[in-house]
Motif scaffolding. Structure first.
Motif, PDB file in Angstrom:
ATOM      1  N   PHE A   1      -3.415 -28.076 -62.604  1.00  0.00           N
ATOM      2  CA  PHE A   1      -2.786 -26.836 -63.055  1.00  0.00           C
ATOM      3  C   PHE A   1      -3.712 -25.623 -62.900  1.00  0.00           C
ATOM      4  N   HIS A   2      -5.001 -25.795 -63.234  1.00  0.00           N
ATOM      5  CA  HIS A   2      -5.941 -24.672 -63.262  1.00  0.00           C
ATOM      6  C   HIS A   2      -6.916 -24.618 -62.083  1.00  0.00           C
ATOM      7  N   GLY A   3      -7.010 -25.663 -61.308  1.00  0.00           N
ATOM      8  CA  GLY A   3      -7.998 -25.710 -60.231  1.00  0.00           C
ATOM      9  C   GLY A   3      -9.307 -26.295 -60.729  1.00  0.00           C
ATOM     10  N   ASP A   4     -10.344 -26.121 -59.940  1.00  0.00           N
ATOM     11  CA  ASP A   4     -11.644 -26.704 -60.259  1.00  0.00           C
ATOM     12  C   ASP A   4     -12.251 -26.123 -61.525  1.00  0.00           C
ATOM     13  N   PHE A   5     -13.048 -26.933 -62.169  1.00  0.00           N
ATOM     14  CA  PHE A   5     -13.866 -26.477 -63.282  1.00  0.00           C
ATOM     15  C   PHE A   5     -14.985 -25.638 -62.678  1.00  0.00           C
ATOM     16  N   THR A   6     -15.257 -24.479 -63.234  1.00  0.00           N
ATOM     17  CA  THR A   6     -16.338 -23.647 -62.705  1.00  0.00           C
ATOM     18  C   THR A   6     -17.678 -24.038 -63.296  1.00  0.00           C
ATOM     19  N   GLN A   7     -17.639 -24.593 -64.509  1.00  0.00           N
ATOM     20  CA  GLN A   7     -18.850 -25.081 -65.159  1.00  0.00           C
ATOM     21  C   GLN A   7     -18.463 -26.261 -66.048  1.00  0.00           C
ATOM     22  N   VAL A   8     -19.435 -27.087 -66.374  1.00  0.00           N
ATOM     23  CA  VAL A   8     -19.171 -28.270 -67.180  1.00  0.00           C
ATOM     24  C   VAL A   8     -18.573 -27.888 -68.534  1.00  0.00           C
ATOM     25  N   GLU A   9     -18.978 -26.752 -69.076  1.00  0.00           N
ATOM     26  CA  GLU A   9     -18.473 -26.295 -70.377  1.00  0.00           C
ATOM     27  C   GLU A   9     -16.967 -26.053 -70.384  1.00  0.00           C
ATOM     28  N   ASP A  10     -16.356 -25.882 -69.213  1.00  0.00           N
ATOM     29  CA  ASP A  10     -14.903 -25.718 -69.136  1.00  0.00           C
ATOM     30  C   ASP A  10     -14.168 -26.936 -69.687  1.00  0.00           C
ATOM     31  N   LEU A  11     -14.858 -28.053 -69.773  1.00  0.00           N
ATOM     32  CA  LEU A  11     -14.255 -29.257 -70.324  1.00  0.00           C
ATOM     33  C   LEU A  11     -13.755 -29.025 -71.746  1.00  0.00           C
ATOM     34  N   LYS A  12     -14.380 -28.082 -72.459  1.00  0.00           N
ATOM     35  CA  LYS A  12     -13.966 -27.769 -73.836  1.00  0.00           C
ATOM     36  C   LYS A  12     -12.571 -27.161 -73.886  1.00  0.00           C
ATOM     37  N   LYS A  13     -12.046 -26.722 -72.758  1.00  0.00           N
ATOM     38  CA  LYS A  13     -10.706 -26.139 -72.720  1.00  0.00           C
ATOM     39  C   LYS A  13      -9.619 -27.206 -72.760  1.00  0.00           C
ATOM     40  N   ILE A  14     -10.006 -28.456 -72.588  1.00  0.00           N
ATOM     41  CA  ILE A  14      -9.045 -29.550 -72.595  1.00  0.00           C
ATOM     42  C   ILE A  14      -8.745 -29.956 -74.029  1.00  0.00           C
ATOM     43  N   GLU A  15      -7.496 -30.234 -74.282  1.00  0.00           N
ATOM     44  CA  GLU A  15      -7.049 -30.611 -75.623  1.00  0.00           C
ATOM     45  C   GLU A  15      -7.874 -31.783 -76.160  1.00  0.00           C
ATOM     46  N   GLY A  16      -8.368 -31.611 -77.368  1.00  0.00           N
ATOM     47  CA  GLY A  16      -9.103 -32.682 -78.021  1.00  0.00           C
ATOM     48  C   GLY A  16     -10.596 -32.712 -77.732  1.00  0.00           C
ATOM     49  N   VAL A  17     -11.063 -31.847 -76.853  1.00  0.00           N
ATOM     50  CA  VAL A  17     -12.497 -31.805 -76.555  1.00  0.00           C
ATOM     51  C   VAL A  17     -13.104 -30.663 -77.362  1.00  0.00           C
ATOM     52  N   THR A  18     -13.665 -31.017 -78.488  1.00  0.00           N
ATOM     53  CA  THR A  18     -14.294 -30.035 -79.371  1.00  0.00           C
ATOM     54  C   THR A  18     -15.720 -29.777 -78.909  1.00  0.00           C
ATOM     55  N   ALA A  19     -16.349 -28.786 -79.504  1.00  0.00           N
ATOM     56  CA  ALA A  19     -17.733 -28.476 -79.156  1.00  0.00           C
ATOM     57  C   ALA A  19     -18.648 -29.673 -79.432  1.00  0.00           C
ATOM     58  N   LYS A  20     -18.409 -30.333 -80.542  1.00  0.00           N
ATOM     59  CA  LYS A  20     -19.252 -31.486 -80.891  1.00  0.00           C
ATOM     60  C   LYS A  20     -19.012 -32.647 -79.929  1.00  0.00           C
ATOM     61  N   ARG A  21     -17.760 -32.893 -79.605  1.00  0.00           N
ATOM     62  CA  ARG A  21     -17.442 -33.973 -78.657  1.00  0.00           C
ATOM     63  C   ARG A  21     -18.032 -33.656 -77.285  1.00  0.00           C
ATOM     64  N   PHE A  22     -17.964 -32.378 -76.882  1.00  0.00           N
ATOM     65  CA  PHE A  22     -18.542 -31.971 -75.606  1.00  0.00           C
ATOM     66  C   PHE A  22     -20.057 -32.206 -75.612  1.00  0.00           C
ATOM     67  N   SER A  23     -20.700 -31.839 -76.703  1.00  0.00           N
ATOM     68  CA  SER A  23     -22.144 -32.031 -76.829  1.00  0.00           C
ATOM     69  C   SER A  23     -22.506 -33.511 -76.691  1.00  0.00           C
TER      70      SER A  23
END
Length: 116
Positions: free
Chosen positions: A81-103
């Motif tokens: 839907f959105h294309g490539d992730f520009t940075q790994v931190e973009d993963l936080k935009k996915i439902e259920g991926v909180t800052a702590k889970r991303f860390s």
């Protein structure tokens, strides 16, 4: 045995844990582990994770630490839907991926790649 229902339900409420949205900000310990690693190695690991997020198959996404079938499918859908992730931190935009889970995700994947 008779319960005081309001008190009983208050004690039995689901906590605000990982799956329920309420998370604490990353602690200093969670953030400082990166400062102990070689910056070039850290950057190389982050690029490899980003490459997998952008072009990995379902199986390759599931090979990442802390990514199961559900998250892998969400990543593929987000990518479509959105294309490539520009940075790994973009993963936080996915439902259920909180800052702590991303860390936790970053730490687990970087440290596991160093063990290979």
């Amino acid at each position: 045995m008779i319960f005081d229902l309001p008190v009983f339900f208050k004690q039995c409420q689901v906590g605000e844990g990982k799956e329920n949205g309420g998370v604490d900000p990353p602690s200093a310990v969670d953030v400082s582990w990166e400062s102990h690693l070689d910056s070039a190695l850290l950057e190389q690991s982050r690029k490899k994770i980003l490459q997998t997020l952008n072009s990995g198959s379902l199986k390759e996404l599931k090979s990442l630490q802390l990514i199961g079938d559900k998250k892998a499918k969400l990543i593929m859908g987000w990518r479509e839907f959105h294309g490539d992730f520009t940075q790994v931190e973009d993963l936080k935009k996915i439902e259920g991926v909180t800052a702590k889970r991303f860390s936790s995700f970053i730490k687990a994947n970087i440290l596991s790649s160093m063990g290979k």
